[in-house]
Write a protein that holds these residues in place. Structure first.
Motif, PDB file in Angstrom:
ATOM      1  N   THR A   1       0.814  -1.208   0.000  1.00  0.00           N
ATOM      2  CA  THR A   1       0.000   0.000   0.000  1.00  0.00           C
ATOM      3  C   THR A   1       0.848   1.258   0.000  1.00  0.00           C
ATOM      4  O   THR A   1       0.496   2.247  -0.644  1.00  0.00           O
ATOM      5  CB  THR A   1      -0.961   0.024   1.194  1.00  0.00           C
ATOM      6  N   THR A   2       1.984   1.232   0.694  1.00  0.00           N
ATOM      7  CA  THR A   2       2.861   2.396   0.717  1.00  0.00           C
ATOM      8  C   THR A   2       3.448   2.663  -0.660  1.00  0.00           C
ATOM      9  O   THR A   2       3.445   3.803  -1.137  1.00  0.00           O
ATOM     10  CB  THR A   2       3.995   2.196   1.742  1.00  0.00           C
TER      11      THR A   2
ATOM     12  N   ALA B   1       0.821   4.094  -2.929  1.00  0.00           N
ATOM     13  CA  ALA B   1       0.530   5.502  -2.663  1.00  0.00           C
ATOM     14  C   ALA B   1       1.625   6.409  -3.218  1.00  0.00           C
ATOM     15  O   ALA B   1       1.345   7.458  -3.800  1.00  0.00           O
ATOM     16  CB  ALA B   1       0.370   5.726  -1.167  1.00  0.00           C
TER      17      ALA B   1
ATOM     18  N   ARG C   1       1.240   6.596  -7.014  1.00  0.00           N
ATOM     19  CA  ARG C   1       0.143   7.478  -7.406  1.00  0.00           C
ATOM     20  C   ARG C   1       0.514   8.939  -7.222  1.00  0.00           C
ATOM     21  O   ARG C   1       0.154   9.784  -8.029  1.00  0.00           O
ATOM     22  CB  ARG C   1      -1.107   7.158  -6.597  1.00  0.00           C
ATOM     23  N   ARG C   2       1.233   9.244  -6.162  1.00  0.00           N
ATOM     24  CA  ARG C   2       1.655  10.620  -5.919  1.00  0.00           C
ATOM     25  C   ARG C   2       2.616  11.078  -7.016  1.00  0.00           C
ATOM     26  O   ARG C   2       2.533  12.205  -7.491  1.00  0.00           O
ATOM     27  CB  ARG C   2       2.314  10.718  -4.544  1.00  0.00           C
TER      28      ARG C   2
END
Length: 150
Positions: free
Chosen positions: A76-77, A80, A83-84
């Motif tokens: 998940t990290t 994220a 996506r950033r």
């Protein structure tokens, strides 16, 4: 041993409640309650309860659960962060056109300073022939657009 006893007691109680429901002429409800009551007994007989009880009290199993949680956290990290980065890249792209490579030139523009073929410009220029004195720079682009029916 105690888990099997508890499951057997729950099954017996459920079958008793199902019998009361059947006595009250609620056969559909009685059949549904009996089905739910037989599940714990089936789990005991298949050995699932013994396996689950052994897993719950096993330190190795909890280390495995912790490792799975750490792996999920890493997934998940990284997702994220990815996506950033994509959001930043799209924000930079929206700021203006950039050359593809550091040594590449700016995007091609027509002689009058207007873009050669924009979203609506291709339809307007489709039927027009280039003027007699202009270069044939866009003939290959027009051929590609015609090939794709644009």
């Amino acid at each position: 041993m105690i888990a099997e006893t508890i499951c057997a007691a729950v099954s017996a109680a459920g079958l008793g409640i199902a019998a009361v429901a059947a006595y009250r002429k609620r056969f559909l409800t009685a059949a549904r309650i009996a089905a739910y009551a037989l599940v714990p007994l089936g789990l005991v007989l298949t050995g699932v309860v013994e396996w689950a009880a052994g897993t719950v009290f096993s330190p190795a199993a909890w280390v495995g659960v912790g490792l799975l949680g750490a792996a999920w956290g890493l997934f998940t990290t990284t997702r994220a962060v990815e996506r950033r980065r994509l959001a930043r890249a799209s924000a930079e792209d929206a700021a203006g056109p950039r050359p593809v490579a550091p040594s590449a030139s700016a995007p091609a523009v027509g002689r009058a300073g207007r873009p050669a073929a924009g979203p609506g410009g291709a339809a307007k220029a489709k039927g027009k022939q280039p003027a007699a004195g202009t270069d044939d720079d866009f003939s290959d682009i027009e051929a590609i657009l015609k090939k794709h029916g644009i």
